[in-house]
Design a protein around this motif. Structure first.
Motif, PDB file in Angstrom:
ATOM      1  N   THR A  22      39.512  31.638  42.742  1.00 39.33           N
ATOM      2  CA  THR A  22      40.897  32.047  42.555  1.00 39.33           C
ATOM      3  C   THR A  22      41.508  32.386  43.901  1.00 39.33           C
ATOM      4  OG1 THR A  22      40.261  34.343  42.209  1.00 39.33           O
ATOM      5  CG2 THR A  22      40.471  32.978  40.244  1.00 39.33           C
ATOM      6  N   VAL A  23      42.816  32.355  43.953  1.00 38.63           N
ATOM      7  CA  VAL A  23      43.521  32.704  45.188  1.00 38.63           C
ATOM      8  C   VAL A  23      43.185  34.142  45.545  1.00 38.63           C
ATOM      9  CG1 VAL A  23      45.792  33.000  46.235  1.00 38.63           C
ATOM     10  CG2 VAL A  23      45.370  31.082  44.686  1.00 38.63           C
ATOM     11  N   GLY A  24      42.768  34.354  46.762  1.00 47.77           N
ATOM     12  CA  GLY A  24      42.397  35.688  47.221  1.00 47.77           C
ATOM     13  C   GLY A  24      40.987  36.101  46.847  1.00 47.77           C
ATOM     14  N   GLY A  25      40.291  35.258  46.110  1.00 41.65           N
ATOM     15  CA  GLY A  25      38.917  35.558  45.701  1.00 41.65           C
ATOM     16  C   GLY A  25      37.914  35.105  46.753  1.00 41.65           C
ATOM     17  N   ARG A  46      38.055  19.152  38.745  1.00 37.41           N
ATOM     18  CA  ARG A  46      38.956  18.814  37.645  1.00 37.41           C
ATOM     19  C   ARG A  46      40.375  18.609  38.150  1.00 37.41           C
ATOM     20  NH1 ARG A  46      36.876  22.481  32.718  1.00 37.41           N
ATOM     21  NH2 ARG A  46      38.861  21.770  31.903  1.00 37.41           N
ATOM     22  N   GLU A  47      41.273  18.269  37.236  1.00 38.57           N
ATOM     23  CA  GLU A  47      42.655  17.957  37.612  1.00 38.57           C
ATOM     24  C   GLU A  47      43.374  19.108  38.298  1.00 38.57           C
ATOM     25  OE1 GLU A  47      42.202  19.264  33.469  1.00 38.57           O
ATOM     26  OE2 GLU A  47      41.477  17.464  34.434  1.00 38.57           O
ATOM     27  N   ASP A  48      42.909  20.341  38.095  1.00 30.20           N
ATOM     28  CA  ASP A  48      43.529  21.485  38.768  1.00 30.20           C
ATOM     29  C   ASP A  48      42.939  21.725  40.158  1.00 30.20           C
ATOM     30  OD1 ASP A  48      41.051  22.564  38.142  1.00 30.20           O
ATOM     31  OD2 ASP A  48      41.840  24.246  36.992  1.00 30.20           O
ATOM     32  N   GLY A  49      41.995  20.856  40.565  1.00 33.73           N
ATOM     33  CA  GLY A  49      41.408  20.946  41.900  1.00 33.73           C
ATOM     34  C   GLY A  49      40.231  21.885  42.018  1.00 33.73           C
ATOM     35  N   ARG A  50      39.787  22.448  40.889  1.00 26.44           N
ATOM     36  CA  ARG A  50      38.668  23.393  40.921  1.00 26.44           C
ATOM     37  C   ARG A  50      37.507  22.886  40.082  1.00 26.44           C
ATOM     38  NH1 ARG A  50      41.278  29.060  39.249  1.00 26.44           N
ATOM     39  NH2 ARG A  50      42.039  27.822  37.529  1.00 26.44           N
ATOM     40  N   ARG A  51      36.348  23.416  40.364  1.00 25.22           N
ATOM     41  CA  ARG A  51      35.176  23.189  39.521  1.00 25.22           C
ATOM     42  C   ARG A  51      35.053  24.394  38.594  1.00 25.22           C
ATOM     43  NH1 ARG A  51      33.104  21.175  44.597  1.00 25.22           N
ATOM     44  NH2 ARG A  51      32.382  19.062  44.355  1.00 25.22           N
ATOM     45  N   TRP A  52      34.524  24.166  37.410  1.00 21.23           N
ATOM     46  CA  TRP A  52      34.337  25.229  36.435  1.00 21.23           C
ATOM     47  C   TRP A  52      32.866  25.257  36.033  1.00 21.23           C
ATOM     48  CZ3 TRP A  52      38.406  28.230  34.320  1.00 21.23           C
ATOM     49  CH2 TRP A  52      39.657  27.917  34.831  1.00 21.23           C
ATOM     50  N   LEU A  53      32.421  26.378  35.500  1.00 26.00           N
ATOM     51  CA  LEU A  53      31.057  26.469  34.991  1.00 26.00           C
ATOM     52  C   LEU A  53      30.917  25.594  33.752  1.00 26.00           C
ATOM     53  CD1 LEU A  53      30.357  30.306  35.102  1.00 26.00           C
ATOM     54  CD2 LEU A  53      29.365  28.569  36.581  1.00 26.00           C
ATOM     55  N   THR A  54      29.787  24.944  33.614  1.00 23.49           N
ATOM     56  CA  THR A  54      29.459  24.263  32.369  1.00 23.49           C
ATOM     57  C   THR A  54      28.918  25.330  31.415  1.00 23.49           C
ATOM     58  OG1 THR A  54      27.192  23.827  33.079  1.00 23.49           O
ATOM     59  CG2 THR A  54      28.846  22.114  33.575  1.00 23.49           C
ATOM     60  N   LEU A  55      28.695  24.960  30.172  1.00 21.74           N
ATOM     61  CA  LEU A  55      28.098  25.923  29.233  1.00 21.74           C
ATOM     62  C   LEU A  55      26.738  26.386  29.744  1.00 21.74           C
ATOM     63  CD1 LEU A  55      29.018  24.317  25.799  1.00 21.74           C
ATOM     64  CD2 LEU A  55      30.015  26.339  26.867  1.00 21.74           C
TER      65      LEU A  55
END
Length: 65
Positions: A22-25, A46-55
């Motif tokens: 996140t911004v500032g994180g 992803r399309e938002d430019g970030r990676r996310w945790l998988t399950l």
């Protein structure tokens, strides 16, 4: 599987708490993100430019695997 079965480094284990970034994180290096992605714990970018945790990544982060 336990987290250590994924052969996570302390830096990788810690990084799971800061994904998605996140911004500032805290900044997680691209190398660590790629490593976690290769282990199946993060999604590709992803399309938002970030990676996310998988399950699976979430389960490892919470100590359930």
């Amino acid at each position: 599987m336990k987290a250590k079965e994924f052969d996570l480094t302390p830096e990788e284990r810690e990084a799971l708490y800061f994904i998605p970034q996140t911004v500032g994180g805290r900044v997680v290096s691209e190398a660590i993100q790629r490593s976690l992605q290769e282990k199946g714990l993060l999604t590709p970018i992803r399309e938002d430019g970030r990676r996310w945790l998988t399950l699976l990544g979430d389960q490892v982060r919470r100590g359930r695997r």
